[in-house]
Write a protein that holds these residues in place. Structure first.
Motif: not given
Length: 204
Positions: A113-131
């Motif tokens: 399963q794929r995990w998305f990791i917030s390196n910016s410390g901000v969780m937000q809806p929508g497409p994953a940002p570049a960081d």
């Protein structure tokens, strides 16, 4: 002479080694809106544990604590359900698709399963940002022993064929992996956005 030819042909067929069957993949969707709540609440930032539909009679156990998620797969024993939490240090969330690796008997032995990791410390809806890092987490599916856990990681952004590599890791490592003893590691190239995982086995 005819009978001799037939017997010789049969002998050749028997002598040719049969190709070993490889593991196969099936896919399910994690739908947290239609799961059974086991504990906690669904307030933002709170703690919640769910039992969700998985593959056939192998359920999925979803836990979220302080914007970090952990998932167990299969017939997990209560001690592991309550005492295991494997995630990442940074805020994170999972993708919805689960790839199950089935052995030659058709039984699931690993899940990817794929995990998305917030390196910016901000969780937000929508497409994953570049960081935002993306890591394929390979887990052992619990069977009769009740033990399921993470067996390895693949950085999905830093490897040319991450899904293929994750399947290879699953097939090579899941069956013999000893939960709460063996160490899950990254395979292939690990980039800067693949942050450190964390492991907690309170009641192994």
């Amino acid at each position: 002479m005819k009978h001799v030819c037939i017997l010789a042909s049969l002998a050749l067929i028997i002598a040719v080694p049969q190709a070993a069957r490889a593991n196969e993949s099936v896919y399910t969707t994690l739908d947290t809106d239609h799961c059974k709540q086991l504990s906690g609440d669904d307030e933002p930032g709170g703690a919640i544990m769910l039992m969700c539909k998985g593959y056939t009679d192998y359920p999925v156990y979803y836990t979220e604590v302080e914007l970090r998620q952990a998932i167990l797969y299969g017939k997990v024993a209560q001690a592991f359900i309550k005492g295991t939490f494997e995630t990442f240090g940074a805020y994170n969330y999972t993708g919805r698709t689960i790839e199950w690796r089935l052995n030659v008997s058709g039984l699931p032995v690993a899940a990817i399963q794929r995990w998305f990791i917030s390196n910016s410390g901000v969780m937000q809806p929508g497409p994953a940002p570049a960081d935002t890092g993306q890591v394929l987490v390979i887990s052992k599916v619990a069977a009769s022993d009740g033990k399921g856990c993470v067996v390895g990681y693949v950085d999905a952004l830093s490897n040319p064929e991450p899904n293929l590599l994750a399947r290879q890791v699953a097939d090579a490592n899941a069956a013999g992996f000893v939960c709460a003893k063996d160490k899950a590691v990254f395979h292939g190239v690990r980039g800067a956005l693949a942050t450190d995982p964390s492991h907690s086995f309170r009641n192994p």
